[in-house]
Enzyme design. Sequence first.
Site, PDB file in Angstrom:
ATOM      1  CB  CYS A  37     -20.677  -7.339 -13.382  1.00 19.16           C
ATOM      2  SG  CYS A  37     -20.985  -9.100 -13.389  1.00 19.16           S
ATOM      3  CG  HIS A  40     -18.625  -6.293 -17.008  1.00 16.86           C
ATOM      4  ND1 HIS A  40     -17.760  -7.145 -16.378  1.00 16.86           N
ATOM      5  CD2 HIS A  40     -19.846  -6.909 -17.009  1.00 16.86           C
ATOM      6  CE1 HIS A  40     -18.417  -8.228 -16.002  1.00 16.86           C
ATOM      7  NE2 HIS A  40     -19.673  -8.113 -16.377  1.00 16.86           N
ATOM      8  CG  ASN A  43     -19.164 -11.816 -16.539  1.00 12.08           C
ATOM      9  OD1 ASN A  43     -18.470 -11.229 -15.717  1.00 12.08           O
ATOM     10  ND2 ASN A  43     -20.451 -11.561 -16.717  1.00 12.08           N
TER      11      ASN A  43
END
Length: 314
Positions: free
Chosen positions: A112, A241, A271
Site C-alpha cells: 500500500c 492512502h 482499498n
Amino acid sequence: MNKFARIIGTGSYLPPMVVTNDDLSKTIDTSDEWITSRTGIKERRRVTDESTCDLAVIAANNALDMAGIAPSELDLIILATTTPDKIFPATATMLQNAIGANCPAFDLQSVCAGFVFALTTAEQYIKTGAANKVLVVGSETLSRIVDWNDRATAILFGDGAGAVVLSGSEETGILHSKLFSDGSYLSSLQVNNTRINETGFIEMAGNEVFKIAVSRLSSLAQDTLTACNMTAEELDWMVPHQANIRIISAVAKRINTPMDKVIVTLDKHGNTSAASIPLALDIAVRDGRIQKGQSLLLEGIGGGFSWGSILAKF
Ligand code: UT7
C-alpha cells in the site's frame, strides 16, 4: 540536473464490475451498516478478465493525455503493484509494450506504500538528470488474492489503477519525501502462501494494523510539514492512502487538518493498495478540487510494514 520533479498529468481507471456492501452480505456474515461505519467503504470494483496491466494501460494513457506527452517521450516507467500478472516478466514491461513506449520499465513492490515509494524513486531519477519524463503507475487486481469467505479482509479490498506523469522542471514540484520500512511486522499483514508459485490470500491482524497506521502516519505527516517549514493551515490537500475512513480522519485530526481538506474516495473503490493514492489524486484533479500550485501531502502505509510521505506542489 533538474531542480524539481513535477506532476504534469494524472489518470485512473476502475474496472466496470461494482460489488456493493449488500452484495457481500449475501455471501458472508456482514452488513452494509458494519462496513460503512467501520471503514467508510460502500462499494469496490472487481475485475472479470482484466489484468493488472490492462488497468494500468488505461490509467497511464489518461495521465499521458493530460500531460500532453507521447509514450515515445518517456524516459522511464515504474509500476507499483502487489499483484503483478506474472512472476516474471515485470508487468511494467507489458505496460511499456502496450502503450508503445521504448524506455526502461520496472515493477516496484511496496504494497500500500508502493505509489509513494515509486514516486520517490522517480523523483530521484529526475533530480539527478537521469530521466526527464517518468510514468509512475499504481495498479492492482487484489481480488485475485482476497479470500472471499474471510469477512475480515473481503470487505476492504478492490481493483483499480492510478497514474501520474512526472517531468523535470524549474517550477516547484515535489518538495520532500521520506520512506520507512520495518520488516518485523511480517505476520501482521501478508499473503499466506509458502511457495512463490502457490496461491495465497491476504491475512491481516486488522486491529493491530489500524493502530500502527494511525500512529506512524500521524507522526510522519507532522514531521513532513515540519521538514517543509509548513503549518497544517498552509496545506491545501491531504491525499492519503484509502484504507479506512477512521484511519484517515484520526490522522487528519492529529495534525489539525479539517476533513474538507482531505481527499476521500474509498467509499467508491475500497482499498486498492498501490493504486489508491493516484486514484484519489486523479479523481480530485479531474473534479476540480485540486488546482495547479496547491500543496499536497500524500501518505500511505501497508504490508512490510512500509510507509512514506511526499509533500508536493501540484
Ligand atoms: O492498507 C493498509 C493496511 N490495512 C489497513 O489499514 C486496515 C487496518 N484495519 C482496519 O481497517 C480495521 O481494523 C478493520 C476494518 C479491518 C476492522 O475494524 P475494527 O474496528 O478493528 O474491528 P475488529 O477487528 O476489532 O472487530 C470488531 C468486531 C469483532 O467481533 P467481536 O469480537 O467484537 O464480537 C469482529 O469479529 O467486528 C467483527 N467483524 C465483523 N463484523 C461484521 C470483523 N469483520 C466484520 C465484518 N462484518 N466484515
